[in-house]
Design a protein around this motif. Structure first.
Motif, mmCIF file in Angstrom:
data_model
loop_
_atom_site.group_PDB
_atom_site.id
_atom_site.type_symbol
_atom_site.label_atom_id
_atom_site.label_comp_id
_atom_site.label_asym_id
_atom_site.label_seq_id
_atom_site.Cartn_x
_atom_site.Cartn_y
_atom_site.Cartn_z
ATOM 1 N N ASN A 37 46.645 40.155 12.724
ATOM 2 C CA ASN A 37 47.540 39.267 11.979
ATOM 3 C C ASN A 37 46.828 38.081 11.343
ATOM 4 N N ILE A 38 45.729 37.655 11.928
ATOM 5 C CA ILE A 38 45.039 36.466 11.413
ATOM 6 C C ILE A 38 43.747 36.827 10.694
ATOM 7 N N ASN A 39 43.013 37.815 11.214
ATOM 8 C CA ASN A 39 41.697 38.131 10.650
ATOM 9 C C ASN A 39 41.651 39.406 9.822
ATOM 10 N N GLY A 40 42.778 40.039 9.614
ATOM 11 C CA GLY A 40 42.802 41.195 8.725
ATOM 12 C C GLY A 40 42.398 42.512 9.345
ATOM 13 N N GLY A 41 42.322 42.564 10.671
ATOM 14 C CA GLY A 41 41.997 43.812 11.349
ATOM 15 C C GLY A 41 40.539 43.907 11.746
ATOM 16 N N ILE A 42 40.263 44.759 12.723
ATOM 17 C CA ILE A 42 38.927 44.828 13.302
ATOM 18 C C ILE A 42 37.885 45.347 12.307
ATOM 19 N N GLU A 43 38.259 46.248 11.415
ATOM 20 C CA GLU A 43 37.277 46.756 10.460
ATOM 21 C C GLU A 43 36.834 45.649 9.517
ATOM 22 N N GLU A 44 37.763 44.823 9.069
ATOM 23 C CA GLU A 44 37.407 43.711 8.198
ATOM 24 C C GLU A 44 36.582 42.673 8.948
ATOM 25 N N VAL A 45 36.934 42.430 10.221
ATOM 26 C CA VAL A 45 36.166 41.484 11.034
ATOM 27 C C VAL A 45 34.721 41.955 11.182
ATOM 28 N N ARG A 46 34.530 43.231 11.496
ATOM 29 C CA ARG A 46 33.170 43.746 11.680
ATOM 30 C C ARG A 46 32.386 43.690 10.363
ATOM 31 N N GLU A 47 33.047 44.002 9.262
ATOM 32 C CA GLU A 47 32.386 43.946 7.964
ATOM 33 C C GLU A 47 31.981 42.511 7.632
ATOM 34 N N PHE A 48 32.870 41.578 7.862
ATOM 35 C CA PHE A 48 32.593 40.169 7.568
ATOM 36 C C PHE A 48 31.427 39.646 8.402
ATOM 37 N N TYR A 49 31.445 39.919 9.696
ATOM 38 C CA TYR A 49 30.406 39.395 10.591
ATOM 39 C C TYR A 49 29.089 40.157 10.472
ATOM 40 N N SER A 50 29.103 41.310 9.821
ATOM 41 C CA SER A 50 27.850 42.040 9.619
ATOM 42 C C SER A 50 26.920 41.292 8.672
ATOM 43 N N GLN A 51 27.455 40.314 7.949
ATOM 44 C CA GLN A 51 26.634 39.499 7.056
ATOM 45 C C GLN A 51 25.804 38.474 7.819
ATOM 46 N N THR A 52 26.139 38.280 9.086
ATOM 47 C CA THR A 52 25.462 37.272 9.885
ATOM 48 C C THR A 52 24.557 37.947 10.909
ATOM 49 N N GLY A 53 23.912 37.143 11.734
ATOM 50 C CA GLY A 53 23.047 37.692 12.766
ATOM 51 C C GLY A 53 22.959 36.742 13.934
ATOM 52 N N GLU A 54 21.788 36.689 14.546
ATOM 53 C CA GLU A 54 21.559 35.803 15.683
ATOM 54 C C GLU A 54 20.647 34.662 15.251
ATOM 55 N N TRP A 55 20.431 33.740 16.178
ATOM 56 C CA TRP A 55 19.512 32.637 15.959
ATOM 57 C C TRP A 55 19.863 31.883 14.686
ATOM 58 N N GLU A 56 18.937 31.721 13.759
ATOM 59 C CA GLU A 56 19.215 30.871 12.600
ATOM 60 C C GLU A 56 20.304 31.428 11.696
ATOM 61 N N ASN A 57 20.633 32.706 11.853
ATOM 62 C CA ASN A 57 21.694 33.322 11.046
ATOM 63 C C ASN A 57 23.014 33.450 11.789
ATOM 64 N N GLY A 58 23.135 32.759 12.918
ATOM 65 C CA GLY A 58 24.376 32.831 13.684
ATOM 66 C C GLY A 58 25.567 32.376 12.867
ATOM 67 N N PRO A 59 26.721 33.040 12.986
ATOM 68 C CA PRO A 59 27.866 32.750 12.111
ATOM 69 C C PRO A 59 28.423 31.337 12.254
ATOM 70 N N PHE A 60 28.373 30.768 13.448
ATOM 71 C CA PHE A 60 28.979 29.454 13.646
ATOM 72 C C PHE A 60 28.223 28.362 12.910
ATOM 73 N N TYR A 61 26.888 28.457 12.869
ATOM 74 C CA TYR A 61 26.135 27.396 12.222
ATOM 75 C C TYR A 61 25.610 27.787 10.850
ATOM 76 N N THR A 62 26.224 28.818 10.250
ATOM 77 C CA THR A 62 25.962 29.142 8.851
ATOM 78 C C THR A 62 27.271 29.191 8.057
#
Length: 450
Positions: free
Chosen positions: A254-279
């Motif tokens: 209901n908020i994030n558009g479903g798990i497939e969209e969530v996984r696609e969105f977060y696939s743009q990020t990574g760990e360490w300097e590319n972590g989603p919270f601080y990018t």
């Protein structure tokens, strides 16, 4: 064959191979084995301290070797994948590492497979008591009356809520009053999330990312237990358990558009300097105290806030965080003689020494499981969130761990995945997960003779 069955089969085979392993002789026995002619002992040491903590580990080992000139340490940064199987295979094949990192959630499974050595005699000899650690930290190190792992770093403050105050102010949220309940988290996420034509442009939070077993993290925050106190009966097939899984699914859809969209969105990020919270991909995250060290390096200008994880309708403010596992150091079975004595010296340095273990955590401005370290003047001196960390730790609750926890984790994660992807309804997923977990527990306790 399901992944759960593959993991269970692997561990069962390794367990049979390990049944003949005999722990090293206690302190004070013949220590000649393992030392070179000149008395030098070489240790193999496996760890998982990657990213910007690699230099800290190198310095820590340098300090250890300076204090122990007769001990050389061959340190290896191990990948996360197949970490448990690799240790067990080394023990079964007679070539274990001298010291290795291990999750406290994995201790019972390793103990019942005779893969670890108890540390109590060494601890008693060198004046190290369980009371030297916070109760929530040392409890995960003890199984069947013995201490098998020395806690390091803190297992507390693993599942706290980090949030970007500037994002809050941008959408009109009160940056000094972060979400404390699931309902408040939903409202904040709705304000922070940007979803256009079903595509995420910015996420408030991904509730499917919350510790190694997100379902257990949120179940605890909703006041539920996953297993009985005697570790024999599954309890998450309850109103609290179903409510938790349904909430994870509904939030994601209901908020994030479903798990497939969530996984696609977060696939743009990574760990360490590319972590989603601080990018700037998300405004909130559920993560541990280690995040501060990364944020200060990779996003030093972030206007940062932190509090305890939000609790559900059946939860409460007093018990919010899930103290599930946490790292520690162990001496595997098969490490003997002088090598075992040297391994213990390294374990001590990495867990209770002020210029080793405490220094390592002070550099990251995070709390320690060792009480004396947190009481040192240097600890938290430059951390404006230090008191927040300690108050968050005080609300942590230890999650129960069984001897078949690695397989349980696989079941719970698969259960959540199938509900998120619509393969099963939350009701069907809970029923399946509870049945599979109960089968595992029943089989183990039947074979254990109790």
């Amino acid at each position: 064959m399901r992944k759960v069955q593959l993991v269970a089969s692997m561990l069962m085979i390794l367990g049979l191979l390990l049944s003949a392993c005999v722990p090293t002789a206690p302190p004070g026995s013949d220590n000649s084995a393992g030392a070179a002619d000149d008395g030098t002992v070489t240790l193999t040491f496996w760890h998982h301290w990657g990213g910007n903590r690699v230099p800290l580990m190198e310095e820590q080992i340098k300090r250890f070797e300076e204090q122990h000139p007769n001990i050389k340490v061959e340190m290896t940064l191990q990948p996360w994948e197949n970490r448990l199987q690799k240790i067990l295979t080394g023990v079964a094949g007679g070539a274990p590492p001298s010291v290795t990192m291990l999750g406290r959630q994995d201790v019972p499974a390793f103990v019942v497979q005779n893969a670890l050595q108890p540390l109590d005699e060494w601890m008693a000899r060198d004046g190290i008591a369980r009371e030297d650690f916070y109760p929530s930290e040392i409890s995960g190190a003890v199984y069947d009356g013995a201490t098998w792992i020395m806690p390091m770093p803190t297992g507390g403050a693993l599942t706290m809520e980090w949030y970007n105050k500037d994002w809050f102010a941008e959408v009109g949220l009160d940056a000094e009053n972060p979400p404390n309940t699931w309902a408040e988290l939903e409202e904040a996420a709705k304000a922070l999330t940007i979803l256009e034509d079903g595509k995420l442009q910015r996420a408030g939070i991904d509730v499917t990312r919350a510790g190694n077993v997100p379902y257990l993290t949120w179940l605890n925050a909703n006041g539920g237990e996953w297993v009985s106190e005697d570790l024999k009966t599954v309890e998450f097939n309850s109103p609290e358990g179903l409510e938790t899984l349904q909430w994870i699914v509904d939030f994601t859809n209901n908020i994030n558009g479903g798990i497939e969209e969530v996984r696609e969105f977060y696939s743009q990020t990574g760990e360490w300097e590319n972590g989603p919270f601080y990018t700037d991909y998300e405004g909130l995250q559920i993560n541990g105290s280690w995040e501060l060290f990364k944020i200060l390096e990779y996003a030093p200008d972030m206007n940062l806030g932190v509090t305890s994880i939000p609790y559900g309708p059946n939860g409460n403010d007093a018990t919010r965080g899930a103290a599930y596992g946490g790292w520690g150091y162990v001496i595997p079975a098969g490490v003997e003689g002088a090598e075992a004595e040297a391994a213990w010296e390294l374990v001590k340095f990495l867990t209770v020494s002020m210029d080793g273990a405490c220094w390592f955590l002070q550099q990251q401005q995070r709390p320690s499981p060792h009480i004396a370290c947190n009481e040192a003047a240097e600890s938290g001196a430059d951390n404006v969130l230090w008191n927040d960390f300690l108050s968050i730790m005080a609300k942590d609750k230890v999650i129960r761990i069984t001897p078949v926890q690695p397989q349980i984790e696989e079941i719970l994660n698969q259960m959540m995945e199938e509900a998120l992807f619509g393969i099963k309804t939350p009701e069907e997923a809970i029923q399946w997960g509870a049945e599979e977990a109960q089968k595992l527990l029943d089989e183990y306790w039947q074979n254990a003779g109790s």
